[in-house]
Scaffold this active site. Structure first.
Site, PDB file in Angstrom:
ATOM      1  N   ARG A 105     -50.669 -18.529  13.829  1.00 30.12           N
ATOM      2  CA  ARG A 105     -50.451 -17.238  14.477  1.00 30.12           C
ATOM      3  C   ARG A 105     -50.549 -17.399  15.992  1.00 30.12           C
ATOM      4  O   ARG A 105     -51.567 -17.883  16.497  1.00 30.12           O
ATOM      5  CB  ARG A 105     -51.500 -16.246  13.980  1.00 30.12           C
ATOM      6  CG  ARG A 105     -51.202 -14.822  14.400  1.00 30.12           C
ATOM      7  CD  ARG A 105     -52.394 -13.951  14.189  1.00 30.12           C
ATOM      8  NE  ARG A 105     -52.635 -13.727  12.777  1.00 30.12           N
ATOM      9  CZ  ARG A 105     -52.788 -12.522  12.253  1.00 30.12           C
ATOM     10  NH1 ARG A 105     -52.731 -11.451  13.022  1.00 30.12           N
ATOM     11  NH2 ARG A 105     -53.026 -12.379  10.984  1.00 30.12           N
ATOM     12  N   THR A 109     -48.775 -13.138  20.865  1.00 32.50           N
ATOM     13  CA  THR A 109     -47.880 -12.181  20.188  1.00 32.50           C
ATOM     14  C   THR A 109     -48.412 -11.787  18.798  1.00 32.50           C
ATOM     15  O   THR A 109     -47.971 -10.800  18.218  1.00 32.50           O
ATOM     16  CB  THR A 109     -46.485 -12.797  19.971  1.00 32.50           C
ATOM     17  OG1 THR A 109     -46.616 -13.900  19.051  1.00 32.50           O
ATOM     18  CG2 THR A 109     -45.892 -13.300  21.271  1.00 32.50           C
ATOM     19  N   ASP A 201     -62.386 -15.916   4.090  1.00 37.77           N
ATOM     20  CA  ASP A 201     -61.292 -16.794   4.526  1.00 37.77           C
ATOM     21  C   ASP A 201     -61.061 -17.856   3.449  1.00 37.77           C
ATOM     22  O   ASP A 201     -61.907 -18.730   3.236  1.00 37.77           O
ATOM     23  CB  ASP A 201     -61.656 -17.445   5.866  1.00 37.77           C
ATOM     24  CG  ASP A 201     -60.481 -18.231   6.432  1.00 37.77           C
ATOM     25  OD1 ASP A 201     -59.995 -19.157   5.733  1.00 37.77           O
ATOM     26  OD2 ASP A 201     -60.029 -17.922   7.534  1.00 37.77           O
ATOM     27  N   ASP A 204     -61.184 -21.586   4.688  1.00 40.61           N
ATOM     28  CA  ASP A 204     -62.549 -22.033   5.000  1.00 40.61           C
ATOM     29  C   ASP A 204     -63.354 -22.260   3.734  1.00 40.61           C
ATOM     30  O   ASP A 204     -64.120 -23.223   3.634  1.00 40.61           O
ATOM     31  CB  ASP A 204     -63.261 -21.001   5.883  1.00 40.61           C
ATOM     32  CG  ASP A 204     -62.858 -21.104   7.346  1.00 40.61           C
ATOM     33  OD1 ASP A 204     -62.253 -22.135   7.714  1.00 40.61           O
ATOM     34  OD2 ASP A 204     -63.137 -20.168   8.103  1.00 40.61           O
TER      35      ASP A 204
HETATM   36  N1  URA Z   1     -56.657 -14.703   5.077  1.00 37.70           N
HETATM   37  C1  URA Z   1     -57.784 -14.989   4.391  1.00 37.70           C
HETATM   38  O1  URA Z   1     -58.075 -16.163   4.122  1.00 37.70           O
HETATM   39  N2  URA Z   1     -58.575 -13.967   3.999  1.00 37.70           N
HETATM   40  C2  URA Z   1     -58.277 -12.676   4.253  1.00 37.70           C
HETATM   41  O2  URA Z   1     -59.025 -11.791   3.838  1.00 37.70           O
HETATM   42  C3  URA Z   1     -57.095 -12.396   4.976  1.00 37.70           C
HETATM   43  C4  URA Z   1     -56.313 -13.420   5.390  1.00 37.70           C
END
Ligand code: URA
Length: 210
Positions: A105, A109, A201, A204
């Protein structure tokens, strides 16, 4: 409009609960994601075409039986979290070819930018399953699907563990030809872009990074 399938099989839902729990560690998280991916692959492939063949069994000859027609499948995980679902799926579809799409990302932007694409050479003949475990805003999935279409893909499905309604709407609007397969459709996105209740995430938690 693309269809949305929430795969609410009890085994998928049970395992997803443990995936969501914050105390689930990396090893269990990874194994559970693999298992759910395999169970989802079972459902996603429900409409694969079969043809009739005749076989000899130890008991009789010319018995009618069915085999897959050999429709070619391609998996396209979006890096990096998408990789976490690949092993589970190829347990069931070992002949699938695997492409990769890497997106990040842009911090200014906030738009997804493609940094890596490597695909099977015959994607136009394949039923492609794009894998994006967390369908949040839908930005990455939409960009990956655009990228595949630009390169000739004609049949695309999207597979996610958990989605927010915002992401589902965004993909259906931009790619009405793409059906979406989810283990769960959650409530919303929070102000930080996380799916609620979600699982945090996914990248992660799969790779033990923070
Ligand atoms: N990406 C993720 O890993 N978790 C989320 O909640 C949103 C995007």
């Amino acid at each position: 409009m693309g269809k949305v399938y929430v795969l609410d099989h009890p085994l998928i839902q049970h395992k997803l609960t443990y995936i969501r729990k914050k105390e689930t560690g990396t090893k269990d998280f990874r194994e559970l994601v693999d298992e759910v991916a395999a169970l989802m692959a079972f459902e996603i492939t429900r409409d694969l075409p079969l043809e009739e063949v005749e076989i000899d069994t130890p008991v009789t000859s010319d018995a009618k039986a069915k085999v897959l027609t050999g429709k070619k499948i391609g998996l396209v995980p979006i890096l990096r979290a998408g990789l976490g679902m690949v092993d589970g799926i190829i347990q069931l579809i070992p002949a699938a070819k695997i492409g990769h799409v890497g997106l990040y990302r842009d911090p200014e932007t906030l738009q997804p930018v493609e940094y890596y694409v490597k695909l099977p050479s015959d994607i136009e003949e394949r039923e492609l399953i794009v894998i994006d475990p967390m369908l949040a805003t839908g930005g990455s999935a939409n960009e990956a699907i655009h990228s595949l279409k630009k390169r000739g893909a004609r049949q695309i499905r999207l597979m996610c563990l958990v989605a927010a309604p915002e992401g589902v709407d965004a993909v259906r609007e931009e790619h009405p030809d793409v059906d979406i397969y989810l283990a769960a459709l959650d409530e919303k996105l929070n102000e930080k872009g996380y799916i609620v209740p979600g699982l945090g995430d996914a990248g992660d938690r799969l790779y033990g990074t923070k």
